[in-house]
Scaffold this motif. Structure first.
Motif, PDB file in Angstrom:
ATOM      1  N   UNK A  54       0.840  -1.190   0.000  1.00 54.28           N
ATOM      2  CA  UNK A  54       0.000   0.000   0.000  1.00 54.28           C
ATOM      3  C   UNK A  54       0.881   1.248   0.000  1.00 54.28           C
ATOM      4  N   UNK A  55       1.929   1.232  -0.820  1.00 56.58           N
ATOM      5  CA  UNK A  55       2.871   2.352  -0.949  1.00 56.58           C
ATOM      6  C   UNK A  55       3.557   2.673   0.372  1.00 56.58           C
ATOM      7  N   UNK A  56       3.742   1.645   1.201  1.00 55.90           N
ATOM      8  CA  UNK A  56       4.367   1.875   2.498  1.00 55.90           C
ATOM      9  C   UNK A  56       5.876   2.054   2.419  1.00 55.90           C
ATOM     10  N   UNK A  57       6.459   1.707   1.249  1.00 60.18           N
ATOM     11  CA  UNK A  57       7.894   1.873   1.052  1.00 60.18           C
ATOM     12  C   UNK A  57       8.152   1.902  -0.455  1.00 60.18           C
ATOM     13  N   UNK A  58       9.370   2.232  -0.865  1.00 61.99           N
ATOM     14  CA  UNK A  58       9.631   2.336  -2.319  1.00 61.99           C
ATOM     15  C   UNK A  58       9.429   1.034  -3.097  1.00 61.99           C
ATOM     16  N   UNK A  59       9.409  -0.108  -2.426  1.00 57.43           N
ATOM     17  CA  UNK A  59       9.239  -1.377  -3.121  1.00 57.43           C
ATOM     18  C   UNK A  59       7.759  -1.754  -3.326  1.00 57.43           C
ATOM     19  N   UNK A  60       6.844  -0.980  -2.760  1.00 59.52           N
ATOM     20  CA  UNK A  60       5.418  -1.287  -2.874  1.00 59.52           C
ATOM     21  C   UNK A  60       4.669  -0.071  -3.402  1.00 59.52           C
ATOM     22  N   UNK A  61       3.813  -0.323  -4.373  1.00 61.78           N
ATOM     23  CA  UNK A  61       3.091   0.743  -5.039  1.00 61.78           C
ATOM     24  C   UNK A  61       1.618   0.677  -4.682  1.00 61.78           C
ATOM     25  N   UNK A  62       0.885   1.724  -5.045  1.00 64.05           N
ATOM     26  CA  UNK A  62      -0.549   1.771  -4.807  1.00 64.05           C
ATOM     27  C   UNK A  62      -1.203   2.432  -6.007  1.00 64.05           C
ATOM     28  N   UNK A  63      -2.379   1.963  -6.355  1.00 60.36           N
ATOM     29  CA  UNK A  63      -3.144   2.565  -7.432  1.00 60.36           C
ATOM     30  C   UNK A  63      -4.617   2.475  -7.068  1.00 60.36           C
TER      31      UNK A  63
END
Length: 156
Positions: free
Chosen positions: A15-24
């Motif tokens: 959930x965009x919690x860090x640069x390795x995880x995205x959210x849309x």
């Protein structure tokens, strides 16, 4: 109908919690406006396959849903950005009470900034949801924040 991001990869498991995880964001849309989504799909389908989809088997009748008018505009890397820009300007100019805008890559040009400031002068509440600390484009982050000054001073 559905529109928005459809991230299918490991990066999208967060959930965009860090640069390795995205959210849309992905949206389910109901009512007559779905015909505009169907038209966009059919346009892409024809260009890709050469086949025209037609009739109720592909496009069942659409019933009214909710009590809000809706319009869809189509934009992609291949085209439609002028239509999108015009739609933003028209929607901002028509706003009477609130503008809630979510834009991952919010870098307003002078016309959009002027329209948002004019909306504030009409006592329209303007809220813009921008990315948090993690975004996939440092250039966008820098350019976006450079444009916030006038808007923040106007209580956007």
């Amino acid at each position: 109908g559905f529109t928005g991001g459809v991230g299918i990869a490991d990066q999208w498991q967060g959930n965009a919690q860090d640069p390795q995880h995205w959210r849309d964001i992905h949206f389910r849309i109901q009512g007559p406006v779905v015909a505009q989504i169907q038209a966009a799909f059919n346009d892409n389908w024809i260009k890709t396959t050469g086949e025209v989809l037609n009739g109720p088997a592909y496009f069942p009748p659409l019933r009214p849903a909710g009590d809000m008018d809706a319009h869809l505009f189509i934009a992609s890397p291949a085209g439609g950005s002028d239509s999108m820009h015009l739609m933003y300007l028209m929607a901002i100019a028509a706003a009477e009470r609130t503008i809630d805008l979510a834009a991952s890559y919010f870098v307003p040009d002078p016309l959009i900034t002027k329209a948002l400031l004019s909306a504030r002068q009409r006592d329209v509440r303007v809220r813009i949801l921008v990315p948090g600390p993690y975004i996939d484009s440092d250039t966008v982050r820098i350019a976006s924040r450079r444009a916030w000054g006038e808007l923040l001073l106007a209580d956007v």
